[in-house]
Design a protein around this motif. Sequence first.
Motif, short mmCIF file in Angstrom:
data_model
loop_
_atom_site.label_atom_id
_atom_site.label_comp_id
_atom_site.label_asym_id
_atom_site.label_seq_id
_atom_site.Cartn_x
_atom_site.Cartn_y
_atom_site.Cartn_z
N ASP A 66 0.84 -1.20 0.00
CA ASP A 66 0.00 0.00 0.00
C ASP A 66 0.87 1.24 0.00
N LYS A 73 -3.80 3.65 -0.19
CA LYS A 73 -4.29 2.96 -1.37
C LYS A 73 -3.52 1.67 -1.60
N TYR A 75 -1.26 -0.73 -3.53
CA TYR A 75 -0.14 -0.39 -4.39
C TYR A 75 0.31 -1.65 -5.12
N LYS A 90 -2.14 2.59 -8.27
CA LYS A 90 -2.56 2.97 -6.91
C LYS A 90 -4.09 2.90 -6.92
N ALA A 92 -8.01 2.27 -5.14
CA ALA A 92 -8.89 2.44 -3.98
C ALA A 92 -10.32 2.20 -4.42
N SER A 98 -9.35 3.46 3.14
CA SER A 98 -8.04 2.83 3.22
C SER A 98 -8.08 1.49 2.51
N SER A 99 -7.06 1.19 1.67
CA SER A 99 -6.99 -0.06 0.93
C SER A 99 -5.57 -0.60 0.93
N THR A 118 -10.35 -3.33 2.06
CA THR A 118 -10.64 -1.91 1.92
C THR A 118 -11.71 -1.52 2.92
#
Length: 611
Positions: A66, A73, A75, A90, A92, A98-99, A118
Amino acid sequence: MSRTFSRLLTACTAGLLLMFGLLPGFSHAAAESGRSAVEWSRDYGSQSSGEGVIPTSDGGYLALGDIYDMYRKAYVVKLDGEGQVEWEQKLAYYDWGSSTAYRAIETKDGGYLIAGNTSEEFEPIRQLFLIRLDASGKVVWQKAMDVQGYDQNPKSIVETEDGSFLIAGSGIVHWVAYDRAYITKIDQSGNTLWYNQYSFSGSDYLTDLIPASDGGYIAVGHAGMVEYESREHDAMLVMKIDDQGKEVWSKQSVEPRSGWTAYSVIPAEDGGYMILSRKSVNGNGVPVLTKTDLTGKVQWEKTYQDGTNSQNFNRLVQTEEGYAMLGEHVTYLDWSAEWKHQYGVLSVNRNGELISRELFKGPPIYRVGTASGTLDGGYIFPGTVQRGDGAKFQLMKLTPPADQPPAERMLTGIEYTEKEKKLKTGSSVSTVLQAVYDDGTKSDLSNAAVYVSGDGTIADVDALGRITGREPGNTYVEASYEGYTARLNVTVLPEDTNEYDPLNGYLTLDSNEYSLSEGSAVDIKVFLYDYNTQMQSDITKQVQFSSSHPDIAEVDEEGNLIGHKPGLTQIYAEYRGGRTSAPVQVVRAAAPIGKDIPVLDGTESGTPVEE
């Protein structure tokens, strides 16, 4: 009594670790062991973290983690064989939330399926986050799966013959904090075909999933009670399911209060399975390698303890020599009261006999992700490292191991890793027997020895050295191997004993750190804060004390901390499964008046220390 503690060495440690750090993009070939070398090491992103990596069919890699970009996000980075970025994403699901990406596979059509989780901003529940990418990194689709009340933590992905996918992991029940193992099947478009949860002992989770050699699938993980309940049932879990996710059979290897968890499973050459697991022994992580047949029956099992170090390996790969365990090695730096985290490889032959331990230097590591074998026979590690004031996603690529036959060793004796075993009537515990060689090395030979019990009516022992309590009493088990013997004292307690009742509270010492002179003693106190009564009590005389370096300082049964010689150590206090610790510095005794007083930093008395 003075309780001040110098932080000079701590600062020095941080400086040394930074000094040994690898520069971003720096390629070299240096390792602490000669079998493998660091081919390249690179950082990716900024305020980023590394969770996983897989090799791809084109000779490159897909890295997962992330990154902070307004919000956290997922990554995903596609790299060539040298670690150079080809493309990155990136991702989401929610604009504000938040992911993170944890696991991925390369699909049969050349694309990728990513599994993570997520959550929306201010929402505590993390949903299963699924992302389908094509070969160029373009998003084909992305979906979030909501299972009410459960955090979703995916650990493994398998593509089925029909092009669908199985995803295994754990769902944490948010409000009561226990795990529930799950496997879900989705089609090529991300639609849920079925979602099954599995309950064994109250708090259960899965960590890996592979196709079974005889049809269906094999999953491994942990079965146990929730943290605030009894830890009598801590078990490594192995389970087989059919194509519809229904349980065919399951096996549990129970070791009370061990946290015994399987992390990786691969097919064995004879059609059975090799399982990498980890248990806690005296507070340290110890890897275990288990060979089973197709039905999950244990054929042999070996542990690989490394003194007071923790070995947190989470990936098993097959090699030309046998097997390699990949993950994290944690060393306690007794001279700085800190821990050193390093990427580690533990290699064994096909019979599980130790070949080598390899550690690899780098910058200070926050966390080690799930490593992987590479197409050339090497290894690649993802991690999160400190770079200045920030954290970065790092990958470290290792060369294949050099062909170095192990040196000949002479057996000088055998020994158990523990002095005694206590267990309840009706319960079983495993033991670890080690061979001791003339070069000081040790290796597990638990499945090779012959075991006998001193009194089978009190406790008996099987061919793997596993002890089962039959009735209360004291006895021993004896192991024999190539003319050497070793004994382990065994105490079997009544089934209703409260000695193993879980600690419903926490322990504290009367100071966070201690300092005393050699030859002197100070009294220390251990307190128990009880959650039920919300009161604190002095339990000093009931705890068991230990020291990482008893030759420097130790604590007697009355709670007297005794300094023996100058140096640094860590003392531990344990009570009913609870544990607390503190660093101790022992300084030289004061010199007589008129004599120079030695200074701990090595300078002469009265000599200024340059800044």
